[in-house]
Design a protein around this motif. Structure first.
Motif: not given
Length: 774
Positions: A395-412, A425-433
């Motif tokens: 309800e009051d927060r979110a946490e995301i994990w994904s392979g992201l090359k533009s994480p700032i825009v993703a978070r916004q 909102v916290t966005v974690h960048v994960v190594q991607a295949g």
């Protein structure tokens, strides 16, 4: 958006400053150069160092507010028509990111481990290894002690956390070295204070500080003392190139063992408490919408199903296992609304492109000329790891994990979609295949956030391979018209008009170009985003008289995205085919013709290396031939020579490839070889067999077996990559460099082997499979 250094990550103090002293040297505008005394404001290249007084040395170096004044940014840019030949897209990225380029976090821990937080994405290109080499080089530390970790989305970095346009090493080379050099200076100062000896007499090696009398102190033992804000520190300048011992040495990837043993953790390997498997039933056409689900209750009652929810992109099923989720997805009975491109198939797209790219009314009077038209199909990015994300939305927060090359825009975007404040909102960048441009978009992360919010539980979202191939973004189809005029052995003009399905740049790259290009004296400030990108990436390396390269984009509603080399793969590939045909018309050897018209000695050196090592001109049996091509982009250049065998029309194969590459200053030649071989594989695939057939608003292909990406049996048994010695102080870009020249070389070899003029790519583009149901 603004932020303070150290706003993310644990226990980072921002109030105390300490830092290197001494005037240092001005350095490069993007390096930061050597540092002045922190906090004095006396040096325009001054660095502030933010410290944590703990059993570790943790610091963030950042350029002073005036480190790159606008007049300095433009000082070396002549306001001449030829300026577009001097500035590329990478330069624009570096300029946009300069104010925050040194907001980097490096930590030396008590056990001697060195951790560096990387504000870029590792997608298999070897970036973490190259950056670890930069850190280890400047700290004189064993590479094995360096840990490179991907940084979370950090809004204070503004335009400086997007991975793309072959720009990561170009933009990080100076700042990373400066950050590590600052840490080294603090460790030396701490040892000098402990031994009560002048710092100038101390040296560093193998992760330790050494005194002239033989005493040593490991970095771990000095970490706490080095974090003292009151420490007096001598100037910290990165090593000159002549003293580098690790940079430029072929080095194996630091994550290679983890990848081949299955220990590397990708998005779906993360153990996020309570996150349940999730898949989507997607529409039968691109962008279609859900109208009704007629058997919702029955599907919800299936074994293991936890929830079924409708989101903007389809119907999501959350279950205890992926197998149960897939079964429930298949059982859904959905009525769909139309998508924006439902009526479009390949024929209609080609017609739109040809209409946008009309034939010249009259040929040039009394001047011989060569004409060519080329078509390139849609292409999937096809990374090994499909789109995936983990989301935990409360309800009051979110946490995301994904392979992201533009994480700032993703978070916004995700914060706005969820109606949450950005700081919740916290966005974690994960190594991607893999990515090849695909992960510039964050479709999976946004989709997972929507599903998690709707079903009120954490979810582990996976796109199936069919989803990824059919509903993923694709490289736009293009149509090319080229006309070259010539006389007396000289090329008088070279006109290339490109019509392309519109490329979507709404992933952060657009904001960077918009914010930066208008301030440059390029004559492109008022151009469209696509035109700016096209003008700063596509350039002819030849003295071909009046050269014109023009782009026209056609909107279609088809989801597109940047694909490795963006416009250059097709545009420069087509041009290199025309160079061969122009050479034949004039009666010149293709290699000698290119060499005569290339603009610089560096270009000719690369071409010569490929031709010599590949034995250009050697005799081959009928049905086999050589092809050669050249490409220059992002301050780097390459030439590719291939040999092809067309004697079995069911299996045309590139049998040999010789690639020469000059990237200015190579950081990791072994990683560079891998990049060039990757570009070659992409070119073999998309030139010979791999493409997407669009049929009534949906690609027919749904898997690797249908998309026909190059398999092991399609790869040349003889591949050699020659990395030329350093030709400059700065590295150029390499991630996208290898595709265009290889496209041209393969097509030219095919033309010589078959006696034909290839015009439509991929060359073998039959629907030789039964499509999956829509």
């Amino acid at each position: 958006m603004t932020g303070t250094a150290g706003a993310t990550g644990p226990s980072r103090a921002t109030g105390s400053t300490g830092g290197p002293g001494g005037p240092g040297d001005a350095g490069d505008a993007h390096d930061g150069g050597a540092t002045g005394r922190a906090g004095t404001g006396s040096s325009r290249r001054a660095f502030l160092t933010y410290l944590v007084a703990a059993p570790t040395l943790a610091l963030v170096t950042r350029a002073g507010a005036d480190a790159l004044a606008p007049q300095d940014a433009h000082a070396a840019i002549p306001t001449l028509p030829a300026v577009a030949d001097l500035i590329d897209l990478g330069d624009i990225f570096i300029l946009a990111g300069a104010p925050t380029s040194a907001l980097l976090l490096l930590t030396v821990e008590a056990d001697g481990t060195i951790r560096f937080r990387l504000p870029r994405e590792e997608v298999g290109q070897g970036l973490t290894t190259a950056v670890a080499m930069l850190v280890a080089e400047e700290l004189d530390a064993p590479l094995a002690t360096v840990r490179v970790e991907l940084d979370d989305a950090r809004p204070e970095l503004l335009f400086n956390q997007l991975t793309g346009s072959s720009n990561a090493i170009r933009s990080l080379y100076g700042p990373v070295r400066q950050c590590a050099a600052t840490a080294r200076a603090r460790l030396v100062a701490a040892a000098a204070r402990r031994w009560n000896t002048p710092a100038a007499g101390l040296t560093t090696a193998d992760g330790a500080v050494r005194a002239p009398d033989g005493r040593t102190l490991g970095y771990g033992a000095l970490a706490e003392a080095a974090a003292d804000p009151g420490l007096i520190v001598l100037g910290a300048a990165p090593k000159p190139a002549a003293k580098q011992t690790l940079i430029g040495r072929p080095t194996s990837r630091i994550d290679a063992r983890a990848m081949v043993t299955g220990k590397q953790r990708y998005t779906l390997d993360l153990d996020v408490p309570g996150a349940k498997p999730c898949v989507l039933r997607r529409p039968p056409s691109l962008g279609g919408t859900v109208r009704t689900v007629t058997n919702l209750a029955a599907v919800k009652a299936m074994p293991g199903v936890l929830d079924v929810v409708t989101v903007a992109t389809g119907v999501a099923v959350v279950a205890e296992t992926f197998g149960q989720a897939l079964d429930a997805k298949a059982a859904l009975q959905v009525t769909w609304g139309p998508g924006p491109a439902d009526k479009l198939s390949d024929e209609q797209v080609r017609a739109k492109l040809r209409t946008a790219n009309p034939v010249p009314l009259l040929p040039p009077l009394l001047t011989p000329y060569v004409d060519g038209e080329f078509d390139f199909a849609f292409v999937s990015h096809a990374p090994m790891e499909t789109n995936s994300a983990v989301a935990d939305v409360r309800e009051d927060r979110a946490e995301i994990w994904s392979g992201l090359k533009s994480p700032i825009v993703a978070r916004q975007t995700i914060a706005a979609e969820l109606g949450l404040p950005l700081d919740k909102v916290t966005v974690h960048v994960v190594q991607a295949g893999g990515s090849f441009g695909r992960r510039l978009f964050f479709d999976a992360a946004l989709e997972a956030a929507r599903v998690s919010k709707a079903c009120r539980r954490p979810v582990r979202l996976m796109w199936t391979r069919v989803d990824d191939t059919r509903h993923g973004r694709m490289r736009p189809a293009t149509h090319h018209r080229i006309r070259a005029t010539y006389a007396l052995g000289e090329v008088l003009s070279f006109e290339h008009r490109v019509a392309a399905v519109e490329t979507d740049f709404r992933h952060g790259l657009g904001e960077i170009i918009t914010a930066t290009a208008a301030s440059l004296p390029l004559g492109i400030g008022n151009a469209t985003l696509a035109q700016t990108l096209f003008l700063t990436t596509v350039k002819s390396p030849y003295h071909f008289g009046l050269t014109t390269q023009v782009l026209t984009e056609v909107p279609t509603g088809i989801p597109t995205g940047s694909w490795r080399s963006v416009y250059s793969a097709n545009t420069r590939g087509a041009e290199e085919i025309m160079v061969d045909e122009l050479a034949a018309r004039i009666g010149k050897d293709p290699y000698a013709f290119r060499r005569a018209f290339l603009k610089t000695a560096e270009q000719r050196a690369v071409l010569d290396k490929a031709a010599t090592e590949g034995e250009w001109g050697r005799t081959l049996p009928a049905g086999r031939a050589q092809g050669i091509a050249f490409h220059e982009e992002y301050k780097s250049r390459t030439a590719c020579l291939v040999e092809i065998d067309v004697r079995d029309p069911e299996h045309v194969r590139v049998t040999k490839a010789v690639i020469a590459v000059d990237v200015g200053r190579p950081v990791n030649p072994r990683g560079l070889e891998a990049q060039m071989i990757g570009g070659l594989t992409d070119a073999i695939s998309t030139t010979l067999r791999a493409g997407l057939h669009l049929d009534k608003g949906l690609p027919l292909e749904g898997s690797y077996s249908q998309f026909h990406w190059a398999l092991q049996r399609d790869t040349p048994p003889d591949v050699r990559v020659f990395v030329l010695p350093a030709t400059g102080e700065q590295p150029g870009g390499a991630g996208e460099l290898g595709v265009p020249a290889a496209v041209g070389a393969i097509a030219n070899a095919y033309a010589r082997a078959t006696g034909t003029k290839p015009r439509s790519f991929p060359l073998d583009f039959d629907v030789d499979f039964t499509p999956y149901p829509r």
